[in-house]
Design a protein around this motif. Sequence first.
Motif, PDB file in Angstrom:
ATOM      1  N   ARG A  41       0.965  -1.182   0.100  1.00 35.52           N
ATOM      2  CA  ARG A  41      -0.066  -0.060   0.061  1.00 35.52           C
ATOM      3  C   ARG A  41       0.712   1.213   0.064  1.00 35.52           C
ATOM      4  NH1 ARG A  41      -3.456  -0.257   4.673  1.00 35.52           N
ATOM      5  NH2 ARG A  41      -1.689   0.076   5.902  1.00 35.52           N
ATOM      6  N   SER A  42       0.775   2.264  -1.045  1.00 38.73           N
ATOM      7  CA  SER A  42       1.489   3.284  -0.974  1.00 38.73           C
ATOM      8  C   SER A  42       1.083   4.343   0.297  1.00 38.73           C
ATOM      9  CB  SER A  42       1.124   4.251  -2.278  1.00 38.73           C
ATOM     10  OG  SER A  42       1.278   3.434  -3.318  1.00 38.73           O
ATOM     11  N   GLY A  43       2.129   4.520   0.978  1.00 44.87           N
ATOM     12  CA  GLY A  43       2.197   4.997   2.101  1.00 44.87           C
ATOM     13  C   GLY A  43       1.821   6.892   1.940  1.00 44.87           C
ATOM     14  N   SER A  44       1.135   7.523   2.777  1.00 45.06           N
ATOM     15  CA  SER A  44       0.603   9.073   2.693  1.00 45.06           C
ATOM     16  C   SER A  44       0.605   9.587   4.140  1.00 45.06           C
ATOM     17  CB  SER A  44      -0.573   8.941   1.891  1.00 45.06           C
ATOM     18  OG  SER A  44      -0.929  10.398   1.777  1.00 45.06           O
ATOM     19  N   SER A  45       1.375  10.653   4.238  1.00 45.17           N
ATOM     20  CA  SER A  45       1.125  11.450   5.712  1.00 45.17           C
ATOM     21  C   SER A  45      -0.194  12.304   5.639  1.00 45.17           C
ATOM     22  CB  SER A  45       2.597  12.035   5.823  1.00 45.17           C
ATOM     23  OG  SER A  45       2.776  12.976   4.821  1.00 45.17           O
ATOM     24  N   VAL A  64      -6.441  12.291   3.000  1.00 44.60           N
ATOM     25  CA  VAL A  64      -6.337  11.694   1.536  1.00 44.60           C
ATOM     26  C   VAL A  64      -6.935  10.255   1.972  1.00 44.60           C
ATOM     27  CG1 VAL A  64      -5.134  10.716   0.017  1.00 44.60           C
ATOM     28  CG2 VAL A  64      -4.314  12.901   0.782  1.00 44.60           C
ATOM     29  N   ASP A  65      -8.055  10.068   1.048  1.00 45.58           N
ATOM     30  CA  ASP A  65      -8.619   8.447   1.380  1.00 45.58           C
ATOM     31  C   ASP A  65      -7.655   7.396   1.077  1.00 45.58           C
ATOM     32  OD1 ASP A  65     -10.812   9.728   1.992  1.00 45.58           O
ATOM     33  OD2 ASP A  65     -11.614   9.766   0.085  1.00 45.58           O
ATOM     34  N   SER A  66      -7.615   6.424   1.715  1.00 42.62           N
ATOM     35  CA  SER A  66      -6.793   5.298   1.430  1.00 42.62           C
ATOM     36  C   SER A  66      -7.167   4.795   0.201  1.00 42.62           C
ATOM     37  CB  SER A  66      -7.059   4.219   2.343  1.00 42.62           C
ATOM     38  OG  SER A  66      -6.509   4.545   3.705  1.00 42.62           O
ATOM     39  N   PRO A  67      -6.438   4.111  -0.859  1.00 46.55           N
ATOM     40  CA  PRO A  67      -6.747   3.503  -2.132  1.00 46.55           C
ATOM     41  C   PRO A  67      -7.493   2.386  -1.820  1.00 46.55           C
ATOM     42  CG  PRO A  67      -4.434   3.116  -1.769  1.00 46.55           C
ATOM     43  CD  PRO A  67      -4.746   4.110  -0.627  1.00 46.55           C
ATOM     44  N   GLU A  84      -6.546  -5.808  -5.756  1.00 45.37           N
ATOM     45  CA  GLU A  84      -4.952  -6.393  -5.393  1.00 45.37           C
ATOM     46  C   GLU A  84      -5.208  -7.527  -4.465  1.00 45.37           C
ATOM     47  OE1 GLU A  84      -5.969  -3.326  -5.837  1.00 45.37           O
ATOM     48  OE2 GLU A  84      -4.548  -2.237  -7.093  1.00 45.37           O
ATOM     49  N   VAL A  85      -6.140  -7.461  -3.524  1.00 44.68           N
ATOM     50  CA  VAL A  85      -6.259  -8.567  -2.422  1.00 44.68           C
ATOM     51  C   VAL A  85      -7.001  -9.727  -3.233  1.00 44.68           C
ATOM     52  CG1 VAL A  85      -7.419  -9.004  -0.465  1.00 44.68           C
ATOM     53  CG2 VAL A  85      -6.701  -6.877  -0.555  1.00 44.68           C
ATOM     54  N   VAL A 109      -3.226 -13.311   3.337  1.00 52.39           N
ATOM     55  CA  VAL A 109      -3.057 -12.138   2.659  1.00 52.39           C
ATOM     56  C   VAL A 109      -3.557 -11.049   3.425  1.00 52.39           C
ATOM     57  CG1 VAL A 109      -4.088 -10.985   0.395  1.00 52.39           C
ATOM     58  CG2 VAL A 109      -3.889 -13.303   0.532  1.00 52.39           C
ATOM     59  N   THR A 110      -2.314 -10.036   3.545  1.00 49.70           N
ATOM     60  CA  THR A 110      -2.349  -8.804   4.194  1.00 49.70           C
ATOM     61  C   THR A 110      -2.091  -7.551   3.126  1.00 49.70           C
ATOM     62  OG1 THR A 110      -0.227  -9.018   5.053  1.00 49.70           O
ATOM     63  CG2 THR A 110      -1.754 -10.158   6.250  1.00 49.70           C
ATOM     64  N   VAL A 111      -2.280  -6.438   3.686  1.00 53.24           N
ATOM     65  CA  VAL A 111      -1.795  -5.205   3.151  1.00 53.24           C
ATOM     66  C   VAL A 111      -1.033  -4.561   4.176  1.00 53.24           C
ATOM     67  CG1 VAL A 111      -2.806  -2.787   2.202  1.00 53.24           C
ATOM     68  CG2 VAL A 111      -4.326  -5.076   2.185  1.00 53.24           C
ATOM     69  N   SER A 112       0.010  -3.829   3.796  1.00 50.73           N
ATOM     70  CA  SER A 112       1.208  -3.065   4.427  1.00 50.73           C
ATOM     71  C   SER A 112       1.667  -2.167   3.391  1.00 50.73           C
ATOM     72  CB  SER A 112       2.022  -4.137   4.955  1.00 50.73           C
ATOM     73  OG  SER A 112       2.799  -3.345   5.850  1.00 50.73           O
ATOM     74  N   ASP A 113       2.109  -0.874   4.256  1.00 48.88           N
ATOM     75  CA  ASP A 113       3.083  -0.049   3.621  1.00 48.88           C
ATOM     76  C   ASP A 113       4.636  -0.460   3.301  1.00 48.88           C
ATOM     77  OD1 ASP A 113       0.802   1.630   3.896  1.00 48.88           O
ATOM     78  OD2 ASP A 113       1.497   2.609   5.704  1.00 48.88           O
ATOM     79  N   LYS A 114       4.798  -1.539   4.224  1.00 45.78           N
ATOM     80  CA  LYS A 114       6.255  -2.054   4.111  1.00 45.78           C
ATOM     81  C   LYS A 114       6.151  -3.633   4.081  1.00 45.78           C
ATOM     82  CE  LYS A 114       8.035   1.925   6.651  1.00 45.78           C
ATOM     83  NZ  LYS A 114       8.989   2.428   7.659  1.00 45.78           N
ATOM     84  N   PRO A 115       5.947  -4.072   3.038  1.00 43.32           N
ATOM     85  CA  PRO A 115       5.794  -5.541   2.869  1.00 43.32           C
ATOM     86  C   PRO A 115       6.846  -6.432   3.668  1.00 43.32           C
ATOM     87  CG  PRO A 115       5.302  -4.658   0.803  1.00 43.32           C
ATOM     88  CD  PRO A 115       5.958  -3.416   1.731  1.00 43.32           C
TER      89      PRO A 115
END
Length: 747
Positions: free
Chosen positions: A647-651, A655-658, A663-664, A689-695
């Motif tokens: 997941r593309s990280g954003s500070s 901003v809504d999460s994509p 992808e999942v 199967v998980t979602v992460s900014d840092k795989p």
Amino acid sequence: MVVIEPLSHHELLLVIVQLALLLFVARLLGEAFSLMGQPAVVGELFAGVLLGPSFLGVVTPAVYESLFAVSESQFHLLEIISWIGLIMLLVVTGLETDIDLIINKGRTAVVLSLGGIVVPFATGFTLGWFLPVEFIGAPDQRVVFSLFMATAMSISAIPVIAKVLIELEVIQRDIGQLILAAGMIDDTIGWVLLATVAGLARTGVVEFGSAVTTVLSVVVFLGIAFTVGRRIVAETIRWVDNAVGSDAALLSTLMVFALAAGAITQYMGLEAILGAFVVGVLVGQVKRFNYQVRRSFETMALSVFAPLFFAIAGLRMDVVALADPAVLTVGVAVFAIACFGKFGGIMGSSRLAGLSRWEGITIGGGMNARGAMEIIVATIGLGLGILTTSMYSIIVAVAIATSLMAPAIMRWSIPKIEMGDAERKRLEREEYLQESFVNNLTRVLLPTRGTVDTQYAARLIGPLFRPLQTDLDLLYIDDSDASTADGVRGWFGERLLNRGGSDSRATEQSESAERAFTELEERLGEQASPMRQLVVNAPGSVADTILENVDVGYDMVVVGERTLGTDPDGPLFSETIDRVVQETPCPTMVVSTSESVKRDPGQIDEPIRRILLPTVGTQSSRHAAEVAFTIAAEENALVEVAHVVARSGSSDQFVDSPDLTNEVDVGDRIVDRDAELGRQLGAKIVTTVTVSDKPGVELVDIADRNGADVIVMGTNTRPISQRAFFGPNVEYVINNASCPVAVLSSV
């Protein structure tokens, strides 16, 4: 000294023209019959009929007489080629034979073969007893003639059956293996009967001693072949592959074994094809004789020599001789009784064996083919004076006709046989094994100096290769004079010290190598194939030494190595390993242990209960999955197949999460596909199967959270900054995991 005269110019020219014409017409008709939906063997048999006295001899007698109405010695030249084709066809049959399946279905095969022998023998004997006396070569020996007819009616043609099964692509199915197993038992009994009847014809009394000798010869030959012979064949093929390393050498070795075994069985009075078949079975069990080499042999055998064999067999048939009403009537009766006896016996025994009606029809149709075996029987009968020329022609016609019937019957009946779940799973597994990465690893190199990392690498690949016939070579490199700039420290651990004398250094080298080999063999455990110990004195570049050894034909290199640090710009491993990973022409598996294993080497021998398998759906991941699943099945471990969606990280909190739903879903399909493979290989599976900014971080957390004993990953290396680059996520896992990590780098 008698000088043997060479073939005359005309004799050599004639045999070359004969072979060219036979092969051309056989292949032409074979392809034509294939286009019509019929097996090519039908056209190949028919080619001989067309070129024989039945057609060519009638249409253009002068051409036929100049080509094929030749002397016995000239025709024997064709027979030699025919026998080579027959031997090669039986080798192909052996290569395709699943001995384990035949053993599992041995009772069924025996019941079928007895039905296929007893009933035809009884009907054949009755037929011989009532045939007119003008068809008997020796009218005063009707009993001998009747026994001979019974034997001729009982025989089956394994080469014809095998060719049809191969062309119909069912030789590996249960029904195909059953037909082959029952056919081989039938032919063995047939050889015993033929020996007995031939002895009776020669002496006028039944030679029970000859029959007993034949049975004992079969038992002794098979017993020696599947014990001592199995080891000789396997060791010879491994030696040839190591010493020469070419497909041509392996193919030559196979033919030498086939011809030698054929000579032995022919000398024992058992026919050369038995020896060729057994060699095919034995070689098919040697992993070094891989699928590609096997296909090369099969292509040559089935496209050149087998068509010549079938065409020459068809060449013997003379339809004109059957035009006489009396001969034709007897011929029809013999044909009908031959079919009735074989079909009746097989159909009856198939019910006793618990087979379906369609299975009985298929087996009966296949084993009803007499082919060249009955032609051989007829030739022996003619030579012994048991058969007249007319009876000989009838038996040959029946052999050809039943061989032509078999493909049509089997093509019609086989699609009606339902495939059970067990058979489907077996065929799927065999199809997978042909393309499998792990199963096709025939030679693996493990360089060693006895470090903890190398010992754990041995512990990890021990269960990987234990059920396989993979040859594992342990390479010890003495680098006593090597420079530390070569990066040897990180891979080999402490360097050997030169204590000043060549004798002491040699002794130290020997002791160190022996100690390293002993430690590795303890971790590897018992392997299916013997391990080789190689010691190399390499005072120069260790990497060069490893790469030089890899060039002799290894399929994979396994090394044990801890990382040098977490510097993103620096090499992940030592220069030695970095070069090996970048330059080796085959896949490399690098095994890196954890600090806890370094502090307590006793952890190396602890059981592997849980394996983490990160996957991204690539071929590299698939290869790593095979490694993990094979180890897990042997160790009774659980494999967690994990896919992390990046997941593309954003500070920016506004901003809504994509939306990563797609992808999942893709990740679910990836892990499900790998999980299905794992279950097929006998491993216990869970998926994540998980979602992460840092795989990379997420994978390390999964390993820690679930208590993984080892992580197995696949990757493609990419050169970057003059070093091998495995990708940021893989390198993060290697540097930060608290358990050992094995990274399989595909080429």
